[in-house]
Scaffold this motif. Structure first.
Motif, PDB file in Angstrom:
ATOM      1  N   VAL A 117       0.833  -1.209   0.000  1.00 16.95           N
ATOM      2  CA  VAL A 117       0.000   0.000   0.000  1.00 16.95           C
ATOM      3  C   VAL A 117       0.864   1.255   0.000  1.00 16.95           C
ATOM      4  CG1 VAL A 117      -1.791   1.290   1.215  1.00 16.95           C
ATOM      5  CG2 VAL A 117      -1.840  -1.207   1.225  1.00 16.95           C
ATOM      6  N   LEU A 118       1.868   1.297   0.871  1.00 17.30           N
ATOM      7  CA  LEU A 118       2.679   2.503   1.026  1.00 17.30           C
ATOM      8  C   LEU A 118       3.489   2.801  -0.236  1.00 17.30           C
ATOM      9  CD1 LEU A 118       3.425   4.746   2.957  1.00 17.30           C
ATOM     10  CD2 LEU A 118       5.243   3.302   3.880  1.00 17.30           C
ATOM     11  N   THR A 119       3.949   1.773  -0.920  1.00 14.03           N
ATOM     12  CA  THR A 119       4.680   1.981  -2.172  1.00 14.03           C
ATOM     13  C   THR A 119       3.812   2.711  -3.182  1.00 14.03           C
ATOM     14  OG1 THR A 119       6.024  -0.002  -1.832  1.00 14.03           O
ATOM     15  CG2 THR A 119       5.878   0.841  -4.082  1.00 14.03           C
ATOM     16  N   SER A 120       2.562   2.295  -3.290  1.00 10.87           N
ATOM     17  CA  SER A 120       1.628   2.945  -4.214  1.00 10.87           C
ATOM     18  C   SER A 120       1.397   4.407  -3.833  1.00 10.87           C
ATOM     19  CB  SER A 120       0.300   2.185  -4.220  1.00 10.87           C
ATOM     20  OG  SER A 120      -0.645   2.818  -5.048  1.00 10.87           O
ATOM     21  N   VAL A 121       1.269   4.674  -2.532  1.00 11.06           N
ATOM     22  CA  VAL A 121       1.061   6.044  -2.056  1.00 11.06           C
ATOM     23  C   VAL A 121       2.265   6.925  -2.405  1.00 11.06           C
ATOM     24  CG1 VAL A 121       0.820   7.482   0.011  1.00 11.06           C
ATOM     25  CG2 VAL A 121      -0.489   5.370  -0.198  1.00 11.06           C
ATOM     26  N   LEU A 122       3.474   6.409  -2.183  1.00 12.52           N
ATOM     27  CA  LEU A 122       4.687   7.176  -2.464  1.00 12.52           C
ATOM     28  C   LEU A 122       4.895   7.380  -3.963  1.00 12.52           C
ATOM     29  CD1 LEU A 122       7.056   5.598   0.210  1.00 12.52           C
ATOM     30  CD2 LEU A 122       6.155   7.931   0.203  1.00 12.52           C
ATOM     31  N   LEU A 123       4.523   6.385  -4.775  1.00 10.29           N
ATOM     32  CA  LEU A 123       4.611   6.549  -6.228  1.00 10.29           C
ATOM     33  C   LEU A 123       3.675   7.659  -6.695  1.00 10.29           C
ATOM     34  CD1 LEU A 123       4.793   2.846  -7.484  1.00 10.29           C
ATOM     35  CD2 LEU A 123       6.584   4.594  -7.687  1.00 10.29           C
ATOM     36  N   GLY A 124       2.475   7.702  -6.098  1.00  6.44           N
ATOM     37  CA  GLY A 124       1.533   8.765  -6.436  1.00  6.44           C
ATOM     38  C   GLY A 124       2.087  10.130  -6.087  1.00  6.44           C
ATOM     39  N   LEU A 125       2.752  10.240  -4.926  1.00  6.02           N
ATOM     40  CA  LEU A 125       3.345  11.503  -4.510  1.00  6.02           C
ATOM     41  C   LEU A 125       4.477  11.914  -5.441  1.00  6.02           C
ATOM     42  CD1 LEU A 125       3.642  13.842  -2.528  1.00  6.02           C
ATOM     43  CD2 LEU A 125       4.990  12.329  -1.048  1.00  6.02           C
ATOM     44  N   SER A 126       5.289  10.937  -5.858  1.00  2.00           N
ATOM     45  CA  SER A 126       6.423  11.265  -6.736  1.00  2.00           C
ATOM     46  C   SER A 126       5.959  11.696  -8.120  1.00  2.00           C
ATOM     47  CB  SER A 126       7.363  10.055  -6.857  1.00  2.00           C
ATOM     48  OG  SER A 126       6.769   9.019  -7.630  1.00  2.00           O
ATOM     49  N   ASN A 127       4.751  11.333  -8.513  1.00  2.00           N
ATOM     50  CA  ASN A 127       4.210  11.730  -9.808  1.00  2.00           C
ATOM     51  C   ASN A 127       3.467  13.057  -9.757  1.00  2.00           C
ATOM     52  OD1 ASN A 127       5.139   9.556 -11.395  1.00  2.00           O
ATOM     53  ND2 ASN A 127       3.515   8.237 -10.604  1.00  2.00           N
ATOM     54  N   SER A 128       3.512  13.732  -8.603  1.00  2.00           N
ATOM     55  CA  SER A 128       2.956  15.077  -8.456  1.00  2.00           C
ATOM     56  C   SER A 128       4.098  16.079  -8.352  1.00  2.00           C
ATOM     57  CB  SER A 128       2.079  15.157  -7.202  1.00  2.00           C
ATOM     58  OG  SER A 128       0.946  14.341  -7.323  1.00  2.00           O
ATOM     59  N   PRO A 129       3.878  17.322  -8.763  1.00  2.00           N
ATOM     60  CA  PRO A 129       4.971  18.302  -8.744  1.00  2.00           C
ATOM     61  C   PRO A 129       5.400  18.737  -7.344  1.00  2.00           C
ATOM     62  CG  PRO A 129       2.928  19.323  -9.473  1.00  2.00           C
ATOM     63  CD  PRO A 129       2.670  17.848  -9.416  1.00  2.00           C
ATOM     64  N   SER A 130       4.525  18.577  -6.341  1.00  2.00           N
ATOM     65  CA  SER A 130       4.874  18.987  -4.982  1.00  2.00           C
ATOM     66  C   SER A 130       3.914  18.343  -3.992  1.00  2.00           C
ATOM     67  CB  SER A 130       4.806  20.512  -4.833  1.00  2.00           C
ATOM     68  OG  SER A 130       3.456  20.954  -4.937  1.00  2.00           O
ATOM     69  N   ILE A 131       4.286  18.348  -2.712  1.00  2.00           N
ATOM     70  CA  ILE A 131       3.425  17.803  -1.669  1.00  2.00           C
ATOM     71  C   ILE A 131       2.148  18.636  -1.569  1.00  2.00           C
ATOM     72  CG2 ILE A 131       4.733  19.099   0.079  1.00  2.00           C
ATOM     73  CD1 ILE A 131       2.880  15.801   0.715  1.00  2.00           C
ATOM     74  N   ALA A 132       2.259  19.963  -1.682  1.00  2.00           N
ATOM     75  CA  ALA A 132       1.077  20.827  -1.604  1.00  2.00           C
ATOM     76  C   ALA A 132       0.109  20.513  -2.730  1.00  2.00           C
ATOM     77  CB  ALA A 132       1.495  22.296  -1.649  1.00  2.00           C
ATOM     78  N   ASN A 133       0.647  20.321  -3.929  1.00  2.00           N
ATOM     79  CA  ASN A 133      -0.186  19.990  -5.080  1.00  2.00           C
ATOM     80  C   ASN A 133      -0.891  18.659  -4.880  1.00  2.00           C
ATOM     81  OD1 ASN A 133      -0.541  18.822  -8.001  1.00  2.00           O
ATOM     82  ND2 ASN A 133      -0.256  21.031  -8.273  1.00  2.00           N
ATOM     83  N   HIS A 134      -0.158  17.701  -4.323  1.00  2.00           N
ATOM     84  CA  HIS A 134      -0.724  16.362  -4.126  1.00  2.00           C
ATOM     85  C   HIS A 134      -1.829  16.392  -3.077  1.00  2.00           C
ATOM     86  CE1 HIS A 134      -0.510  12.128  -5.042  1.00  2.00           C
ATOM     87  NE2 HIS A 134      -0.425  11.810  -3.756  1.00  2.00           N
ATOM     88  N   ILE A 135      -1.622  17.137  -2.012  1.00  2.00           N
ATOM     89  CA  ILE A 135      -2.649  17.271  -0.975  1.00  2.00           C
ATOM     90  C   ILE A 135      -3.895  17.939  -1.551  1.00  2.00           C
ATOM     91  CG2 ILE A 135      -3.240  18.488   1.164  1.00  2.00           C
ATOM     92  CD1 ILE A 135      -0.330  18.085   2.050  1.00  2.00           C
ATOM     93  N   ARG A 136      -3.679  18.952  -2.370  1.00  2.00           N
ATOM     94  CA  ARG A 136      -4.785  19.760  -2.885  1.00  2.00           C
ATOM     95  C   ARG A 136      -5.701  18.972  -3.818  1.00  2.00           C
ATOM     96  NH1 ARG A 136      -3.944  25.585  -5.935  1.00  2.00           N
ATOM     97  NH2 ARG A 136      -6.101  26.310  -5.775  1.00  2.00           N
ATOM     98  N   TYR A 137      -5.130  18.040  -4.592  1.00  2.00           N
ATOM     99  CA  TYR A 137      -5.919  17.374  -5.612  1.00  2.00           C
ATOM    100  C   TYR A 137      -6.114  15.872  -5.395  1.00  2.00           C
ATOM    101  CZ  TYR A 137      -4.834  21.794  -7.813  1.00  2.00           C
ATOM    102  OH  TYR A 137      -4.695  23.125  -8.071  1.00  2.00           O
ATOM    103  N   ASN A 138      -5.693  15.356  -4.252  1.00  2.00           N
ATOM    104  CA  ASN A 138      -5.884  13.941  -3.942  1.00  2.00           C
ATOM    105  C   ASN A 138      -6.551  13.824  -2.580  1.00  2.00           C
ATOM    106  OD1 ASN A 138      -4.206  12.155  -6.081  1.00  2.00           O
ATOM    107  ND2 ASN A 138      -3.174  14.110  -5.721  1.00  2.00           N
ATOM    108  N   ILE A 139      -7.857  13.651  -2.599  1.00  2.00           N
ATOM    109  CA  ILE A 139      -8.658  13.709  -1.381  1.00  2.00           C
ATOM    110  C   ILE A 139      -8.236  12.641  -0.373  1.00  2.00           C
ATOM    111  CG2 ILE A 139     -11.001  13.580  -0.452  1.00  2.00           C
ATOM    112  CD1 ILE A 139     -11.990  14.447  -3.240  1.00  2.00           C
ATOM    113  N   GLY A 140      -8.047  11.416  -0.846  1.00  2.00           N
ATOM    114  CA  GLY A 140      -7.690  10.327   0.063  1.00  2.00           C
ATOM    115  C   GLY A 140      -6.362  10.562   0.749  1.00  2.00           C
ATOM    116  N   PHE A 141      -5.392  11.097  -0.003  1.00  2.00           N
ATOM    117  CA  PHE A 141      -4.087  11.407   0.584  1.00  2.00           C
ATOM    118  C   PHE A 141      -4.220  12.524   1.609  1.00  2.00           C
ATOM    119  CE2 PHE A 141      -0.025  13.621   0.768  1.00  2.00           C
ATOM    120  CZ  PHE A 141       0.876  12.577   0.877  1.00  2.00           C
TER     121      PHE A 141
END
Length: 405
Positions: free
Chosen positions: A347-371
């Motif tokens: 599970v955690l590998t998938s979460v981290l891969l999703g984060l690495s495919n976003s330009p920033s942590i702020a961007n990932h938080i803003r557009y990924n509700i589950g995260f």
């Protein structure tokens, strides 16, 4: 990006709340993460948050992974298992704490906070009811971002890490009960299942949670009589539908519970996450149980649900109190550290891969509700209502920091 988040982005764009240029940047953006794997105290925790195979996927996706030497030993992973997939093995904790992302199987110790730097991101369990106000405040002062394993959600509004570990916890509870009923563990010499001419053992489960379902399934498969109590008829109905057969269910009626306790060989506390039921079984009720009965509290990270429960380490997990055998640890899945590590890493590998495919942590938080649901501190700001209310700290919802959430 999952379907739920894509629909949300499309809706925001149509409302002209999100410029087309920003949408394009979000979809195409990518960042290289440096991920540090921190081991835990081997006396308390043998699991590791990322397996060598999980690290391989992260590294092939352009990220860097570092690990403190021997951090995977408790889960039967050697340093060479990691290094052959490209993980940098570090001899010093300072080297690991240089990473942008830190992952750990237990919350950071107060002694480790000194190594943190502004802007770092920590993935770990929150363990709210075992959490200290002092630690949270020190994390806030460091201006870091903290993501809780328990609160992370997937596309289906489920809690994948909590769910997979709960499934394993339920099955392990029956395995532990079987051991402690046997003569090998100085138990009553009772076989949990049923055989010809002998009445089956009786298992009482408090709460109709994921852990309860898998405990009931395992006990029923062995031939034990299983009784499940909960305050929700809907949850009881769902469990009965899934398992059926040898399962009986009841609302928490005092007389029904007392009757079940009188003949029970095993009692398991496994209330659902965020259960509105404030269940705490007093010593007076526990005295109804027969001498030698086994009591397993799977809710220790939520404060426990038996008055006699005392938090113990994995090296000394059980004790006898008033003639009852109690088994109370932070997380029973540590008993099978390798299997639990693989389940968590998936599970955690998938979460981290999703984060690495976003330009920033702020961007990932803003557009990924589950995260975003997993974030409880953002750049030093406490954002989780449960933490704030439990510890008496001021908090600010992420929707105030990110207006489009």
């Amino acid at each position: 990006m999952n379907n739920r988040d894509l629909l949300r982005l499309e809706s925001l764009t149509q409302q002209k709340l999100l410029p087309q240029e920003e949408l394009k940047h979000h979809i195409s953006g990518k960042q290289q993460l440096t991920i540090g794997i921190i081991g835990s105290d081997p006396k308390e925790e043998n699991r590791i948050s990322l397996t060598p195979q999980g690290c391989e996927l992260l590294i092939k996706n352009g990220n860097v992974v570092r690990m403190l030497t021997k951090a995977g030993k408790g889960a039967s992973f050697d340093d060479v298992d990691y290094s052959e997939y490209g993980v940098d093995i570090c001899s010093s904790l300072d080297e690991v704490f240089e990473c942008q992302i830190l992952v750990k199987m237990t919350p950071l110790d107060i002694s480790e906070v000194q190594y943190l730097k502004k802007g770092q991101i920590i993935f770990s369990p929150l363990q709210l009811f075992l959490q200290s106000k002092d630690l949270i405040q020190k994390l806030q002062k460091k201006r870091v971002t903290c993501i809780s394993f328990e609160y992370l959600q997937n596309d289906y509004n489920e809690y994948p890490i909590a769910q997979i570990l709960s499934e394993l916890s339920g099955m392990l509870a029956i395995q532990v009960a079987t051991n402690y009923l046997s003569n090998d563990c100085k138990g009553r010499g009772v076989f949990l299942g049923g055989i010809t001419g002998i009445s089956p053992a009786e298992v009482v489960i408090l709460g109709a949670s994921t852990a309860s379902e898998y405990a009931a399934r395992s006990a029923s498969a062995m031939g034990a009589t299983v009784k499940v109590f909960d305050d929700s008829v809907n949850r009881l109905r769902d469990m009965n539908t899934k398992i059926g057969g040898y399962l009986s269910t009841s609302i928490f009626y005092p007389q029904a519970l007392a009757k079940a306790f009188k003949s029970a060989d095993v009692v398991i506390g496994a209330l659902p996450k965020n259960s509105p039921l404030d269940l705490f079984i007093p010593e007076e009720t526990m005295r109804i149980l027969k001498q030698g009965a086994v009591v397993i509290d799977l809710n220790m990270m939520q404060g426990g649900c038996f008055e006699g429960s005392e938090l113990r380490s994995m090296h000394n997990p059980s004790y006898v109190k008033n003639g009852l055998v109690y088994y109370c640890v932070r997380d029973i899945t540590t008993r099978v550290s390798r299997s639990a590590s693989i389940a968590l890493s998936n599970v955690l590998t998938s979460v981290l891969l999703g984060l690495s495919n976003s330009p920033s942590i702020a961007n990932h938080i803003r557009y990924n509700i589950g995260f975003a649901e997993g974030v409880y501190i953002y750049n030093g700001v406490l954002t989780n209502q449960d933490v704030g209310q439990h510890l008496g700290l001021d908090y600010k919802g992420l929707d105030l920091l990110f207006p489009l959430l």
